[in-house]
Design an enzyme around this catalytic site. Structure first.
Site, PDB file in Angstrom:
ATOM      1  N   ARG A 291      15.886  -8.641   7.398  1.00  0.00           N
ATOM      2  CA  ARG A 291      14.881  -7.587   7.277  1.00  0.00           C
ATOM      3  C   ARG A 291      13.514  -8.278   7.346  1.00  0.00           C
ATOM      4  O   ARG A 291      13.126  -9.007   6.450  1.00  0.00           O
ATOM      5  CB  ARG A 291      15.087  -6.881   5.934  1.00  0.00           C
ATOM      6  N   HIS A 295      11.229  -4.228   1.877  1.00  0.00           N
ATOM      7  CA  HIS A 295      12.364  -3.319   1.626  1.00  0.00           C
ATOM      8  C   HIS A 295      11.921  -1.893   1.923  1.00  0.00           C
ATOM      9  O   HIS A 295      12.563  -1.173   2.676  1.00  0.00           O
ATOM     10  CB  HIS A 295      12.835  -3.455   0.180  1.00  0.00           C
ATOM     11  N   TYR A 304       7.923 -12.555  -3.019  1.00  0.00           N
ATOM     12  CA  TYR A 304       9.252 -13.066  -3.356  1.00  0.00           C
ATOM     13  C   TYR A 304       9.919 -13.922  -2.285  1.00  0.00           C
ATOM     14  O   TYR A 304      11.008 -14.419  -2.495  1.00  0.00           O
ATOM     15  CB  TYR A 304      10.176 -11.917  -3.787  1.00  0.00           C
TER      16      TYR A 304
END
Lengths: 397, 326
Positions: A291, A295, A304
């Protein structure tokens, strides 16, 4: 370059030990840093990241009939889907959508698997399967109603055999399995495919779906897009053994396919669907992908994960990969790409216009379709609400 | 033979049998429902007569049972699933609440999920933990679900027929401690509407409203009160969502007093809703506040204490006295 060996059956793949790295690496609290994992030696691949076709004795036959025109079709699907996705992301940034879950980077996994389905197959998506919806013929603007906040679904699942998006992680895998049990009872030869992500693989529902699917030999394909991240949680926080290997414990085959290779995704999904149709039961397909964006538009991946990780995956971009192949191995001319640019821009424009013109539902929509057969309390509250609304109209008059 | 005397468990069995015979899309699913015939033998003999494709033994996974039933319903089937005991429904609660209850609305009415979830519920059988709970309020609070519970054989048969025929998901609570209570069943009768309350005993001094296992207790209380010269009306609510407030209102306008009785904890229970509604509707008719008798805000106790926990004759009559004292 990693290519599956010629005689690789699913069982043979399952017998392989876990990757050394996965077994040896100690789980740490930090999730940053570049992951080296290329998906392991078990990864099914038909197109290298450079766009070179590699042979695979097991899966080549599932794409042997794919013509250059059809390859261009897959390319078009991916480009159109990415353009749609980019437009939706932009619309969220402009305040036109409350949220968007981007599929950026997962076009090959979705288009390859989506194009493998037959019209009478049934698809149970998560909330990110915009590319699969595209393959099923769902008008992409229909996908935006829930993200704009005008409905919780917005399409008739039975029009395209494409179920509603499911927000609760993994729930739909059970619906797919039950539906597939029904298909088998009906004696139909269609199949069902359930989409979910690596994060959902931690949910009990997904494991219950594997077990029900296996026990009843249901014609269902479990298609996991392992995009490496469940919001901010890396796969190390989700599992200690390669995902596809889980299938073995449930008694059906699992395979890992290069999720950025549209041809391999098409081949492997066709194989899995064929198994389902032939009464051979479920298959787990793990599309190993990435990805590239957040998200959803609510999170910030820079908090992150490391930039280098994304850059490493950009080199495996599914669209560039097929473009290289089309440019070097087929007689695709520049006009095809130029025309597609125009077509995809037109899609972006249409999406923008439709979203902006999307009307809010009427007030009484709150009470619509709560029950199929009606409910006294809903009727009472609807009447009270209507009277309350009408009182304002009277006041203004 | 249309009229027979049958225990509730057998009436449910007959009802499932009839539904399986009448509609090839009806399926019975659950843990141990096949060869064993269910832990209460409610599904006894059904698999033998209808086969493993219609009466399906499932893995021990409640979320899986309900989740796959949803998928089967989307495919056009009408699954009737059995949750073995009340306290075991919670692994499936997510599927029931986030999926089953909402799918029709989310699809703007384009799909239906006619799933019936049968749950043997309530205490009084001396069982271990998680086998005696009354979670009906948790389901009645969820829009999209219908919640009903019979108290006798005739209702058990007919209400289950109606639940199966409904295009909405129905949570069908079965009073397990009454499973072997016999009652008359007329399989050729014209059944009452599924969501209407029923006057189980006429009276003029006070209304007792109850459902499921507590109807019998209330009828016994009314009989005992009669000996003291008090005339109690007993209403069997039958349906918890929707609830038939009109019938309760009608009764309370006559008796001017209402006591609601259920096994579930009183706090935020279905009795609270009924008390609030009746207070709104019947404020000028009421001679006393609506009183509630039910379980305590404590985990269902060990079997040796359940007689203290469950509303019995004395607690019901005590509430009746308190109401009449106003």
């Amino acid at each position: 370059m990693t290519v599956d060996s010629a005689d690789s059956t699913a069982a043979a793949q399952q017998a392989r030990p876990p990757r050394k790295r996965a077994a040896a690496k100690k789980s740490s609290g930090t999730s940053s840093g570049t992951k080296k994992s290329p998906g392991g030696p078990e990864l099914i691949q038909l197109l290298t990241p450079e766009g070179k076709r590699v042979k695979n004795a097991t899966y080549d036959r599932y794409v042997a009939d794919v013509t250059d025109d059809e390859l261009r079709g897959l390319y078009r699907d991916m480009v159109m889907t990415r353009r749609f996705d980019a437009e939706a992301t932009a619309l969220q940034r402009q305040g036109e959508l409350g949220l968007w879950a981007s599929l950026l980077g997962q076009e090959a996994a979705q288009i390859g698997s989506g194009r493998a389905t037959r019209e009478d197959d049934y698809v149970f998506p998560t909330y990110r399967e915009h590319g699969v919806a595209w393959c099923r013929g769902v008008d992409p603007t229909n996908l935006l109603g829930m993200f704009r906040g005008v409905n919780h679904g917005g399409w008739d699942p039975n029009s395209n055999n494409f179920h509603l998006y499911t927000i609760v992680i993994g729930s739909q895998t059970l619906h797919a399995t039950g539906y597939a049990m029904g298909v088998a009872k009906d004696g139909a030869d269609s199949a069902v495919i359930a989409y979910f992500g690596d994060g959902a693989s931690s949910q009990g529902d997904v494991l219950e779906a594997f077990n029900f699917g296996a026990v009843y030999n249901a014609p269902v394909v479990f298609f996991c897009q392992n995009n490496q991240w469940a919001i901010s949680e890396p796969t190390e926080r989700q599992m200690r053994a390669p995902l596809y290997q889980r299938a073995q414990g449930f008694g059906f085959p699992g395979v890992r396919v290069d999720g950025n290779d549209v041809l391999a995704c098409l081949a492997v999904t066709r194989w899995a669907l064929e198994r389902a149709r032939n009464g051979e039961g479920p298959t787990l397909v793990e599309a190993f992908t990435y990805r590239m964006g957040a998200h959803t538009t609510s999170d910030d991946p820079s908090k992150y994960r490391a930039d280098e990780e994304r850059q490493a995956w950009e080199a495996k971009d599914p669209i560039l990969r097929l473009r290289s192949y089309l440019e070097t191995r087929t007689d695709t001319d520049e006009a095809f790409f130029a025309d597609l640019d125009v077509e995809s821009e037109a899609l972006g424009k249409r999406v923008r216009e439709v979203v902006r013109a999307m009307p809010d539902p009427g007030h009484l929509a709150i009470f619509e379709n709560v029950y199929a057969d009606g409910h006294a309390l809903v009727d009472e509250e609807r009447a009270q609400f209507a009277a309350y609304q009408a009182s304002f109209a009277d006041g203004e008059a | 033979m249309a009229v027979q005397k049958l225990p509730i468990a057998k009436a449910i069995n007959e009802s499932l049998r009839t539904a399986l015979e009448n509609d090839p899309k009806v399926l019975v699913m659950g843990e141990d429902v096949g060869k064993l015939g269910g832990v209460f033998r409610v599904t006894d003999g059904l698999q033998k007569d209808f086969g493993e494709e219609r009466v399906i033994d499932t893995p021990l996974a409640e979320s899986g049972i309900v989740g796959t039933a949803i998928g089967l319903a989307l495919r056009g089937y009408r699954p009737v699933v059995e949750i073995q005991f009340d306290g075991f429904v919670f692994p499936a609660y997510d599927q029931i609440v986030t999926q089953l209850a909402k799918m029709h609305a989310r699809a703007l009415g384009k799909v239906k999920t006619p799933v019936v979830i049968r749950i043997p519920y309530g205490g009084g059988i001396g069982a271990v933990e998680h086998h005696s709970e009354s979670p009906e309020a948790l389901f009645a609070h969820v829009p999209g679900l219908k919640v009903v519970t019979p108290s006798n054989s005739s209702d058990a048969y007919w209400m289950l027929q109606q639940a199966i025929q409904s295009d909405d998901p129905v949570i069908f609570f079965e009073p397990k401690r009454r499973y072997w209570d016999k009652g008359e069943l007329d399989t050729e009768a014209i059944p009452a509407p599924l969501h209407g309350a029923h006057v189980a005993r006429e009276g003029s001094d006070l209304t007792l409203a109850a459902y499921g296992p507590m109807v019998k207790v209330c009828l016994e209380a009314a009989a005992a009160a009669q000996e003291e010269g008090k005339s109690l009306e007993v209403l069997d609510l039958r349906s918890i969502s929707p609830m038939d407030f009109d019938s309760v209102q009608k009764s309370v306008e006559k008796t001017r007093r209402l006591v609601v009785v259920h096994e579930a904890p009183v706090f935020l229970g279905s009795g609270a809703e009924l008390a609030a509604r009746i207070t709104e509707r019947c404020f000028y008719h009421l001679e006393a506040p609506v009183l509630r008798v039910g379980g305590y805000h404590a985990p269902y106790p060990p079997a040796r204490l359940e007689d203290e926990y469950l509303p019995g004759l004395d607690r019901v009559l005590d509430a009746v006295d308190r109401s009449l004292a106003y």
